[in-house]
Design an enzyme around this catalytic site. Structure first.
Site, PDB file in Angstrom:
ATOM      1  N   GLY A 134       0.820  -1.213   0.000  1.00 33.84           N
ATOM      2  CA  GLY A 134       0.000   0.000   0.000  1.00 33.84           C
ATOM      3  C   GLY A 134       0.852   1.260   0.000  1.00 33.84           C
ATOM      4  O   GLY A 134       0.486   2.263   0.611  1.00 33.84           O
ATOM      5  N   LYS A 185       5.701  21.622 -10.649  1.00 32.74           N
ATOM      6  CA  LYS A 185       7.108  21.430 -11.033  1.00 32.74           C
ATOM      7  C   LYS A 185       7.221  21.628 -12.541  1.00 32.74           C
ATOM      8  O   LYS A 185       6.562  20.930 -13.314  1.00 32.74           O
ATOM      9  CB  LYS A 185       7.532  19.998 -10.649  1.00 32.74           C
TER      10      LYS A 185
HETATM   11  C1  LIG Z   1      15.942   8.248  -1.879  1.00 32.81           C
HETATM   12  C2  LIG Z   1      14.729   8.034  -2.734  1.00 32.81           C
HETATM   13  C3  LIG Z   1      14.160   9.117  -3.409  1.00 32.81           C
HETATM   14  C4  LIG Z   1      13.063   8.941  -4.246  1.00 32.81           C
HETATM   15  N1  LIG Z   1      12.554  10.002  -4.932  1.00 32.81           N
HETATM   16  C5  LIG Z   1      11.555   9.801  -5.816  1.00 32.81           C
HETATM   17  C6  LIG Z   1      11.026  10.864  -6.576  1.00 32.81           C
HETATM   18  O1  LIG Z   1      11.429  12.011  -6.461  1.00 32.81           O
HETATM   19  N2  LIG Z   1      10.027  10.585  -7.449  1.00 32.81           N
HETATM   20  C7  LIG Z   1       9.518   9.332  -7.601  1.00 32.81           C
HETATM   21  O2  LIG Z   1       8.624   9.121  -8.431  1.00 32.81           O
HETATM   22  N3  LIG Z   1       9.980   8.324  -6.855  1.00 32.81           N
HETATM   23  C8  LIG Z   1      10.981   8.514  -5.984  1.00 32.81           C
HETATM   24  N4  LIG Z   1      11.434   7.481  -5.252  1.00 32.81           N
HETATM   25  C9  LIG Z   1      10.800   6.194  -5.381  1.00 32.81           C
HETATM   26  C10 LIG Z   1       9.500   6.177  -4.626  1.00 32.81           C
HETATM   27  O3  LIG Z   1       9.749   6.370  -3.248  1.00 32.81           O
HETATM   28  C11 LIG Z   1       8.812   4.854  -4.837  1.00 32.81           C
HETATM   29  O4  LIG Z   1       8.858   4.496  -6.171  1.00 32.81           O
HETATM   30  C12 LIG Z   1       7.377   4.984  -4.457  1.00 32.81           C
HETATM   31  O5  LIG Z   1       7.269   5.477  -3.148  1.00 32.81           O
HETATM   32  C13 LIG Z   1       6.684   3.657  -4.564  1.00 32.81           C
HETATM   33  O6  LIG Z   1       7.178   2.790  -3.608  1.00 32.81           O
HETATM   34  P1  LIG Z   1       6.493   1.386  -3.499  1.00 32.81           P
HETATM   35  O7  LIG Z   1       5.036   1.581  -3.321  1.00 32.81           O
HETATM   36  O8  LIG Z   1       6.950   0.531  -4.612  1.00 32.81           O
HETATM   37  O9  LIG Z   1       7.159   0.761  -2.164  1.00 32.81           O
HETATM   38  P2  LIG Z   1       6.960   1.148  -0.636  1.00 32.81           P
HETATM   39  O10 LIG Z   1       6.644   2.563  -0.442  1.00 32.81           O
HETATM   40  O11 LIG Z   1       8.156   0.597   0.070  1.00 32.81           O
HETATM   41  O12 LIG Z   1       5.680   0.305  -0.199  1.00 32.81           O
HETATM   42  C14 LIG Z   1       5.749  -1.083   0.035  1.00 32.81           C
HETATM   43  C15 LIG Z   1       4.431  -1.567   0.578  1.00 32.81           C
HETATM   44  O13 LIG Z   1       4.484  -2.978   0.732  1.00 32.81           O
HETATM   45  C16 LIG Z   1       3.987  -3.333   2.025  1.00 32.81           C
HETATM   46  N5  LIG Z   1       4.577  -4.586   2.448  1.00 32.81           N
HETATM   47  C17 LIG Z   1       5.879  -4.965   2.352  1.00 32.81           C
HETATM   48  N6  LIG Z   1       6.030  -6.204   2.896  1.00 32.81           N
HETATM   49  C18 LIG Z   1       4.787  -6.599   3.312  1.00 32.81           C
HETATM   50  C19 LIG Z   1       4.280  -7.763   3.933  1.00 32.81           C
HETATM   51  N7  LIG Z   1       5.058  -8.791   4.270  1.00 32.81           N
HETATM   52  N8  LIG Z   1       2.957  -7.824   4.217  1.00 32.81           N
HETATM   53  C20 LIG Z   1       2.120  -6.793   3.888  1.00 32.81           C
HETATM   54  N9  LIG Z   1       2.555  -5.677   3.307  1.00 32.81           N
HETATM   55  C21 LIG Z   1       3.876  -5.572   3.017  1.00 32.81           C
HETATM   56  C22 LIG Z   1       4.374  -2.149   2.900  1.00 32.81           C
HETATM   57  O14 LIG Z   1       3.582  -2.101   4.050  1.00 32.81           O
HETATM   58  C23 LIG Z   1       4.086  -0.998   1.954  1.00 32.81           C
HETATM   59  O15 LIG Z   1       2.704  -0.684   2.014  1.00 32.81           O
HETATM   60  C24 LIG Z   1      12.510   7.650  -4.384  1.00 32.81           C
HETATM   61  C25 LIG Z   1      13.049   6.567  -3.677  1.00 32.81           C
HETATM   62  C26 LIG Z   1      14.152   6.751  -2.872  1.00 32.81           C
HETATM   63  C27 LIG Z   1      14.724   5.556  -2.153  1.00 32.81           C
END
Ligand SMILES: Cc1cc2nc3c(=O)[nH]c(=O)nc-3n(C[C@H](O)[C@H](O)[C@H](O)COP(=O)(O)OP(=O)(O)OC[C@H]3O[C@@H](n4cnc5c(N)ncnc54)[C@H](O)[C@@H]3O)c2cc1C
Length: 498
Positions: free
Chosen positions: A14, A80
């Site tokens: 999420g 932006k």
């Molecule tokens: C330093 C940095 C800067 C960034 N800057 C940008 C930017 O400027 N622009 C941009 O577009 N992106 C940027 N990103 C990337 C961006 O943060 C991610 O692409 C975006 O937040 C999506 O993350 P995600 O949803 O894939 O993962 P996450 O935000 O990590 O979410 C993972 C989800 O999986 C769930 N989960 C994991 N394991 C389990 C489990 N066992 N059981 C149940 N739930 C679980 C967690 O609870 C969470 O809800 C950046 C990333 C970093 C590291």
């Protein structure tokens, strides 16, 4: 599964990726009997540093019919117009340049820029700095917003800055009343069926959540795609050295400029991103070249902060991509699928493109895996194209002050495509044609971006080898272009996000 019926989709995660994908798939198939359920563990939480976007995020909200007035205030969002790169080059006049989001006005100015770049590549001393040729750069410099007065018929393209935690929460609150299921549960294991496809998520407390299609949005853990199904991860560490980030928010110290700032540091670069409530700052660095303590101290000094407040947050980055984003009945999206590094803020861009492309490929294949290979090739090419563009920032850097920058400038571990692109630039080939020949008809970055990067760094023959433009040479008129852009900018309001 009935091949003609939309699937029961289970999204694990999420974060922004999970909710963006859930919203898009629900919109595609929800009205025809498909279901979407998001399973996430609040205890594990999200990465939530994503703060910058490309114009793709605007297209996403437009696609869902969500007005800016509804989501921007809820997510502390600002506009932006592009990214200002500062300190990446030591060449005179190239201390900084703006990488713009283009708009229709630029169709008139870009040919002049490209033309002058071509002359400059051949050693003729003509104006070819990107800041002079694009409306977004003029608007940002004048602190103008991106939406013109009603009588100005050329819309400017733009992205956003936002609080990623609030974006995920906003999308959840929007999606759940519209039929997306939501379970706050920790997933402990993934059950496979006799064929090796995913059958169900096994959650804490013994709950089993079945589906036809699973979307792995579990972040860097990549619980289903990588850990359970064994999809291969291709690291990009050979040519992208940065693997850590330290984050420090600060209060606003001046008026908001609708741009991301990307400033080169000793072993990486730092971003400054204005939200309505604060400025997000982070230093992305290579742990091989600098320690956490040194990086934090360097960032604090750059921001004028003392040693203690606010508290720094450190993040590990897993840089690379899965070989295949779609494996069996599992699509990976977001950090589980891959991450390049945030230099061009492309992560959510790829999530949106992945979800839309997947929905189309899956449905046109009758909700089967018929188009899986072509889809995977397209997504891989998109990642690799973005990676090449980002690697180019490091490879053509014009700094010589630290090992980090010298090693980057000497790095030979480049893809063949990037080598071809650099060869095209240095051997005076037309970049639009080279880009299409190398990266195809839908390249990750347009020729404008390659020109802005190479010219912004001053990647031209050295000053002493330049010759003055001979009389009668056809040179694009930079003064007339500046005047035209300044006149256009008068049709845009001063920007004040709060
Ligand atoms: C330093 C940095 C800067 C960034 N800057 C940008 C930017 O400027 N622009 C941009 O577009 N992106 C940027 N990103 C990337 C961006 O943060 C991610 O692409 C975006 O937040 C999506 O993350 P995600 O949803 O894939 O993962 P996450 O935000 O990590 O979410 C993972 C989800 O999986 C769930 N989960 C994991 N394991 C389990 C489990 N066992 N059981 C149940 N739930 C679980 C967690 O609870 C969470 O809800 C950046 C990333 C970093 C590291």
């Amino acid at each position: 599964m009935d091949a003609a019926k939309p699937p029961r989709v289970v999204v694990l995660g999420g974060g922004s990726a999970g909710w963006i994908t859930a919203c898009l798939l629900r919109r595609e198939w929800g009205g025809r009997g498909g279901s979407v359920t998001v399973v996430e563990s609040p205890a594990i939480g999200i990465i939530g540093v994503g703060e910058g976007s490309t114009p793709q995020l605007k297209a996403f909200f437009d696609h869902l019919g969500i007005a800016e007035a509804d989501w921007m205030a809820a997510c502390d969002a600002t506009y932006k117009l592009g990214i200002r790169f500062t300190g990446w080059s030591e060449r005179e006049g190239c201390e900084s340049y703006f990488h713009p989001f283009p708009g229709p006005v630029d169709l008139h100015t870009e040919p002049g820029f490209t033309h002058n770049c071509a002359l400059r590549r051949r050693g003729v001393d003509v104006p070819a700095h990107p800041d002079d040729w694009f409306l977004a750069a003029t608007l940002a410099a004048g602190r103008k917003g991106p939406q013109p007065d009603a009588n100005f018929p050329f819309p400017q393209s733009y992205g956003y800055h936002f609080d990623a935690h609030k974006l995920g929460a906003f999308l959840r609150d929007w999606a759940v009343p519209r039929g997306v299921g939501h379970r706050a549960l920790k997933v402990e294991d993934v059950e496979l069926d006799a064929h090796g496809d995913v059958a169900a998520l096994l959650c804490e407390g013994g709950e089993r959540i079945e589906g036809d299609l699973f979307v792995d949005c579990s972040g860097f853990a990549a619980l289903i795609a990588q850990q359970k199904l064994g999809e291969r991860f291709i690291p990009f560490d050979e040519n992208l050295f940065n693997d850590r980030a330290v984050v420090l928010p600060t209060p606003h110290s001046g008026p908001v400029v609708p741009q991301t700032e990307s400033v080169a540091m000793k072993a990486g670069w730092r971003w400054s991103i204005p939200l309505t409530t604060r400025v997000g700052n982070g230093y992305v660095y290579s742990s091989r070249h600098i320690s956490d303590e040194e990086a934090e101290a360097e960032l604090r000094a750059a921001l004028g902060l003392g040693p203690d407040e606010p508290q720094a947050r450190f993040l590990q980055m897993k840089v690379g991509r899965l070989e295949n984003s779609w494996t069996r009945n599992c699509l990976a999206a977001g950090l589980s699928q891959g991450f390049i590094e945030p230099l061009e803020a492309t992560a959510l861009h790829i999530v949106i493109a992945t979800a839309l492309d997947f929905a189309s490929a899956y449905e046109s294949g009758g909700f089967t895996d018929r188009h899986r290979d072509e889809f995977n090739q397209r997504i891989a090419a998109r990642y690799d194209g973005i990676r090449d563009y980002i690697v180019a920032h490091y490879r053509v850097n014009q700094r010589s002050d630290t090992d980090y920058w010298r090693e980057n400038a000497a790095n030979q571990a480049l893809s063949d495509n990037l080598k071809s692109m650099m060869t095209a630039w240095f051997t005076h080939q037309p970049i639009t044609e080279a880009n299409a020949a190398i990266y195809g008809q839908e390249p990750a970055y347009a020729a404008m971006s390659w020109h802005a990067l190479f010219a912004g760094y001053g990647t031209f023959p050295p000053r002493e080898k330049m010759q003055a433009a001979p009389q009668g040479l056809d040179v694009a008129d930079v003064e007339a272009t500046r005047a035209m852009l300044a006149a256009c900018a008068r049709n845009f309001p001063d920007y004040s996000p709060v």
